[in-house]
Design an enzyme around this catalytic site. Structure first.
Site, PDB file in Angstrom:
ATOM      1  N   HIS A   1       4.934   4.124  12.817  1.00 35.67           N
ATOM      2  CA  HIS A   1       5.021   4.103  11.350  1.00 35.67           C
ATOM      3  C   HIS A   1       6.030   5.178  10.953  1.00 35.67           C
ATOM      4  O   HIS A   1       5.705   6.365  10.948  1.00 35.67           O
ATOM      5  CB  HIS A   1       3.611   4.397  10.810  1.00 35.67           C
TER       6      HIS A   1
ATOM      7  N   CYS B   1       4.341   9.307   0.433  1.00 38.61           N
ATOM      8  CA  CYS B   1       2.941   9.708   0.343  1.00 38.61           C
ATOM      9  C   CYS B   1       2.850  10.735  -0.775  1.00 38.61           C
ATOM     10  O   CYS B   1       3.555  11.749  -0.750  1.00 38.61           O
ATOM     11  CB  CYS B   1       2.444  10.313   1.658  1.00 38.61           C
TER      12      CYS B   1
ATOM     13  N   HIS C   1       8.768   6.827   8.344  1.00 38.46           N
ATOM     14  CA  HIS C   1       9.405   6.923   7.034  1.00 38.46           C
ATOM     15  C   HIS C   1      10.887   7.185   7.288  1.00 38.46           C
ATOM     16  O   HIS C   1      11.276   7.592   8.383  1.00 38.46           O
ATOM     17  CB  HIS C   1       8.717   7.997   6.184  1.00 38.46           C
TER      18      HIS C   1
ATOM     19  N   ARG D   1       0.839  -1.206   0.000  1.00 35.98           N
ATOM     20  CA  ARG D   1       0.000   0.000   0.000  1.00 35.98           C
ATOM     21  C   ARG D   1       0.874   1.257   0.000  1.00 35.98           C
ATOM     22  O   ARG D   1       0.901   2.006  -0.971  1.00 35.98           O
ATOM     23  CB  ARG D   1      -0.954  -0.033   1.230  1.00 35.98           C
ATOM     24  N   ASP D   2       1.642   1.471   1.068  1.00 38.61           N
ATOM     25  CA  ASP D   2       2.397   2.720   1.188  1.00 38.61           C
ATOM     26  C   ASP D   2       3.477   2.778   0.107  1.00 38.61           C
ATOM     27  O   ASP D   2       3.780   3.857  -0.428  1.00 38.61           O
ATOM     28  CB  ASP D   2       3.025   2.813   2.590  1.00 38.61           C
TER      29      ASP D   2
ATOM     30  N   ASN E   1       9.088   4.031   3.534  1.00 42.25           N
ATOM     31  CA  ASN E   1       9.010   3.582   4.927  1.00 42.25           C
ATOM     32  C   ASN E   1      10.357   2.972   5.314  1.00 42.25           C
ATOM     33  O   ASN E   1      11.138   2.566   4.458  1.00 42.25           O
ATOM     34  CB  ASN E   1       7.956   2.473   5.069  1.00 42.25           C
TER      35      ASN E   1
END
Ligand code: HMG
Ligand code: MG
Length: 312
Positions: free
Chosen positions: A201, A234, A203, A9-10, A243
Site C-alpha cells: 500500500h 491520511c 502513497h 475509503r483512503d 495513494n
C-alpha cells in the site's frame, strides 16, 4: 496482480469537500465495472474522527455487488465490526502501525492496545467466515518518528499473524519509501510470511509508488492497493498525499507484460462521479502576490495543495 481499489475509503477520507452519499455509491458502482478485484468501500470508524466517511452504512446499502469483486471496509474496534456485519461486508481490515506515535494519533491507543482490540475482531470475523486484513502503517517512515526499522515492522506483522490475520498490508503512509527500502523490508519479511498473504500500500508523495510496487513484484507480491486518480491520504499523517494511482499501476504492469484486466477508461468514468465535489478546482495558484499564498506553510511556489484555507 490483484488490484485493491482503495479510493472510496483512503481517497474520500481525505477530501475536504463533502461528497454526497449518492456520488460515492455511483463511484463504487463504476469501479465495480473496471475489473479491480477488491474495493475498499468505506470505514466503520468513529464519525467524530473521520466525518467524511460517516455514511459508510448507507454507502454499503446503496451499492450494487458485482460477482467476482470483494467489498471490504476498515474497522478499528468491536463497534466498527458490528456495523460492518450489519452492512454485509465481504472482508474487514484492522489497522495499526509500526510507529507508536502515529498509532496513538490515528487510533488513540498503543500498538499493544490495538492488537488487544483486534483479537476479538479476528475471532468474531473468523466465526462469520470473513477474512481479516491487517494494515501496518508507517512501515518505512513516520511523519513523527522518522525512519522506521524493518525489524519493528516485522514484529507487528508477526503479532498480527498470531491473532489470525489473513493478509497484511505493508503501508507507506507518507509515501517516502524508496525501492531499496522496500527490498530491505521484504528481505526480512518474506522468510516469515508467505508472499501471497502480503499486500503493498504505497502513497505517492514523492512519485515512487509505481517503482516501489515493481520492487515488490520479484518477491512474489501479487496484491497492490491503489486509488483511482491517486485520490487519498491520511488525515492523521501530516504530509501524506494520495495513494499511487490505479491507472498508473495498471499502465506500469501492462508495460511489463502483466495483464491486470483493469480498464483504465472505466476508472476515469468512475472519477467523473466525484468531479463536481473535488477540491482540485481550488488548487490553482492564487493571483500573483496573494498574501494568502505567501503565508501558506505548504506552498511550493508551483501549485496550491489546498490545505491552507483559501477562498479561490
Ligand atoms: P476514541 O475517541 O478513543 O474512542 O477513538 P471511543 O471509544 O472513546 O469513542 C469516541 C466516540 O466515537 C464515541 O461516540 C463512540 O461511540 C464513537 P460518543 O459517545 O462520543 O458520541 N465510536 C464509533 N462510532 C462509530 N463507529 C465506530 C466507533 N468507535 C467509536 N467504530 C477510535 C478510537 C479507534 C474509534 C478512533 O480513533 C477512530 O475512529 N480512528 C480512525 C482514524 C482513521 O480512520 N484514520 C484513517 C484510516 S487509517 C489510514 O488511512 C492508513 C491506511 O490507509 C494505511 C496507510 O496508508 O498507512 C489504512
Ligand atoms: Mg493509506
Amino acid at each position: 496482480m490483484r488490484i485493491v481499489e482503495v479510493g472510496p475509503r483512503d481517497g474520500l477520507q481525505n477530501e475536504t469537500a463533502t461528497v454526497p452519499t449518492a456520488a460515492k455509491i455511483a463511484f463504487v458502482d463504476a469501479l465495480s465495472q473496471s475489473g479491480v478485484a477488491e474495493i475498499e468501500v468505506s470505514a466503520f470508524v468513529s464519525p467524530r474522527w473521520v466525518p467524511q466517511l460517516s455514511d459508510a452504512s448507507e454507502v454499503f446499502q446503496g451499492i450494487t455487488r458485482y460477482n467476482g469483486v470483494l467489498y471490504s471496509a476498515l474497522v478499528p474496534n468491536r463497534k466498527g465490526l458490528d456495523r460492518a456485519f450489519a452492512a454485509e461486508v465481504d472482508k474487514v481490515s484492522v489497522f495499526t502501525a509500526a510507529s507508536e506515535t502515529f498509532n496513538q494519533k490515528n487510533i488513540n491507543t498503543s500498538i499493544a492496545g490495538a492488537l488487544q482490540r483486534f483479537r476479538p475482531i479476528t475471532a468474531a470475523a473468523g466465526e462469520a467466515g470473513l477474512p481479516v486484513r491487517g494494515y501496518v502503517s508507517t512501515a518505512f517512515w513516520c511523519a513523527f518518528e522518522g525512519k522506521i526499522a524493518p525489524r519493528a515492522v516485522v514484529r507487528v506483522v508477526e503479532q498480527l499473524m498470531d491473532i489470525g490475520i489473513a493478509e497484511v498490508a505493508i503501508s507507506d503512509t507518507i509515501g517516502k519509501a524508496t525501492p531499496d527500502e522496500v527490498r530491505r523490508l521484504l528481505d526480512l519479511l518474506i522468510p516469515r510470511m508467505a508472499a501471497d498473504r502480503i499486500a503493498v500500500h504505497f502513497h505517492d508523495t514523492y512519485g515512487r509508488g509505481v517503482e516501489n510496487m515493481l520492487a515488490a513484484w520479484p518477491y512474489g507480491i501479487r496484491t497492490v492497493d491503489a486509488s483511482a486518480g491517486g485520490l487519498g491520504g491520511c488525515p492523521y499523517a501530516p504530509g501524506a498525499s494520495g495513494n499511487v494511482a490505479t491507472g498508473d499501476v495498471v499502465a506500469a504492469l501492462e508495460a511489463h507484460g502483466v495483464n491486470t484486466g483493469v480498464n483504465r477508461r472505466q476508472l476515469d468514468r468512475a472519477l467523473e462521479h466525484l468531479a463536481p465535489y473535488r477540491t482540485d478546482d481550488r488548487r490553482k495558484l492564487p493571483p500573483d502576490g496573494s498574501p494568502l499564498c505567501a503565508a501558506c506553510p505548504h506552498s511550493t511556489g508551483e501549485n496550491c495543495c489546498g490545505r491552507y484555507q483559501n477562498p479561490f
